[in-house]
Design a protein around this motif. Structure first.
Motif, mmCIF file in Angstrom:
data_model
loop_
_atom_site.group_PDB
_atom_site.id
_atom_site.type_symbol
_atom_site.label_atom_id
_atom_site.label_comp_id
_atom_site.label_asym_id
_atom_site.label_seq_id
_atom_site.Cartn_x
_atom_site.Cartn_y
_atom_site.Cartn_z
ATOM 1 N N UNK A 1 0.816 -1.212 0.000
ATOM 2 C CA UNK A 1 0.000 0.000 0.000
ATOM 3 C C UNK A 1 0.850 1.262 0.000
ATOM 4 N N UNK A 2 2.055 1.168 0.567
ATOM 5 C CA UNK A 2 2.942 2.342 0.632
ATOM 6 C C UNK A 2 4.207 2.054 -0.171
ATOM 7 N N UNK A 3 4.040 1.464 -1.319
ATOM 8 C CA UNK A 3 5.155 1.080 -2.182
ATOM 9 C C UNK A 3 5.961 2.310 -2.576
ATOM 10 N N UNK B 1 10.772 -8.729 -11.096
ATOM 11 C CA UNK B 1 9.781 -9.457 -10.289
ATOM 12 C C UNK B 1 9.303 -8.561 -9.166
ATOM 13 N N UNK B 2 7.978 -8.447 -9.038
ATOM 14 C CA UNK B 2 7.393 -7.598 -8.014
ATOM 15 C C UNK B 2 6.568 -8.475 -7.078
ATOM 16 N N UNK B 3 7.134 -8.787 -5.914
ATOM 17 C CA UNK B 3 6.420 -9.577 -4.914
ATOM 18 C C UNK B 3 5.273 -8.754 -4.323
ATOM 19 N N UNK C 1 2.613 2.500 -9.852
ATOM 20 C CA UNK C 1 3.903 3.166 -9.686
ATOM 21 C C UNK C 1 4.976 2.525 -10.557
ATOM 22 N N UNK C 2 4.956 1.191 -10.634
ATOM 23 C CA UNK C 2 5.945 0.497 -11.466
ATOM 24 C C UNK C 2 5.691 0.745 -12.948
ATOM 25 N N UNK C 3 4.421 0.780 -13.360
ATOM 26 C CA UNK C 3 4.121 1.103 -14.760
ATOM 27 C C UNK C 3 4.696 2.476 -15.112
#
Length: 263
Positions: free
Chosen positions: A4-6, A24-26, A81-83
């Motif tokens: 939630x607070x990535x 890889x995003x756990x 956020x990763x996109x």
């Protein structure tokens, strides 16, 4: 629990994406969401986790699901956020669901769909899928993504990834220009240019996402384990065509590096 607070991908993770073709995003989405998605997919295919005697096919495919659980899984804060970091802020479209789903069952039979390949991204109106295309700009696809909807161990038929293969494919696409190459042209030599790439396995807990470069060479494999494997493998769609006036994203930096262009 999802992040939630990535705080975002680290610089090292972004560089790993550029170099290896994936990150890889756990805990990209919640295990509860993964369970809800699996429940819907079991209902869709008319089978049950409690009746393995009915698992008679090595693979069953479901094309696309847009119910709330699938939309939520693809659109968590950490994924958005990763996109942004990999594709560029404002340069991608929020997913409207997930798909396709190759659901793999333990079986002694060959699945018939486990060859190495690249996911092409335009020309999909052609009824001959071998004429579908990709170009060096990656028109029509911002990312290849793998969403693990069940726990996937090395014995659960994880997707095989040729690490760094996206760089070779970018070089192969460059001479074809904007028109691009067909899947038939790309696969003509069996992706031999990537044969020496190390092979990684897309393993992880339910809720894991692999965010991959669009040119990454990958393959399924026969399932010789015990538990059905549920994943989604959607594209992330670009908002528009590549704009050279904008700073290059990590997706584009990998292509430029492969083709010997300045960043």
């Amino acid at each position: 629990m999802p992040k939630d607070h990535f705080p975002g991908l680290t610089g090292s993770q972004v560089q790993t994406f550029i170099d290896n073709g994936y990150v890889k995003l756990d805990d990209a989405f919640g295990r509860d969401l993964a369970q809800r998605c699996r429940d819907e997919l079991w209902a869709e295919i008319g089978l049950s986790a409690d009746h393995p005697e009915a698992w008679t096919s090595p693979v069953i495919r479901v094309p696309f699901k847009s119910s709330p659980a699938f939309v939520e899984a693809a659109n968590t804060r950490c994924l958005h956020a990763a996109y942004d970091q990999l594709v560029g802020v404002g340069r991608w479209l929020a997913p409207t669901g997930l798909g396709t789903f190759p659901i793999r069952f333990p079986s002694p039979d060959e699945p018939g769909d486990d060859g190495w390949h690249v996911d092409v991204s335009f020309g999909l109106e052609n009824p001959d899928f071998m004429e579908w295309r990709a170009n060096v700009k990656s028109s029509g696809r911002a990312l290849l993504m793998l969403f693990l909807l069940s726990d996937v161990s090395p014995s659960d038929a994880p997707t095989r990834i040729r690490r760094g293969s996206h760089l070779a494919i970018a070089r192969e696409l460059l001479p074809y220009g904007e028109r691009g190459a067909t899947l038939r042209q790309l696969s003509a030599h069996g992706y031999c240019s990537t044969a020496e790439c190390p092979v990684d396995l897309a393993v992880g807990a339910a809720g894991t996402a692999y965010l991959c470069h669009p040119f990454l060479v990958h393959a399924a494999q026969p399932h010789r384990g015990q538990k059905p494997r549920f994943i989604a493998q959607p594209p992330l769609l670009p908002r528009s065509e590549y704009d050279p006036s904008l700073p290059p994203s990590p997706v584009q930096l990998a292509i430029r590096r492969a083709c010997g262009l300045a960043a």
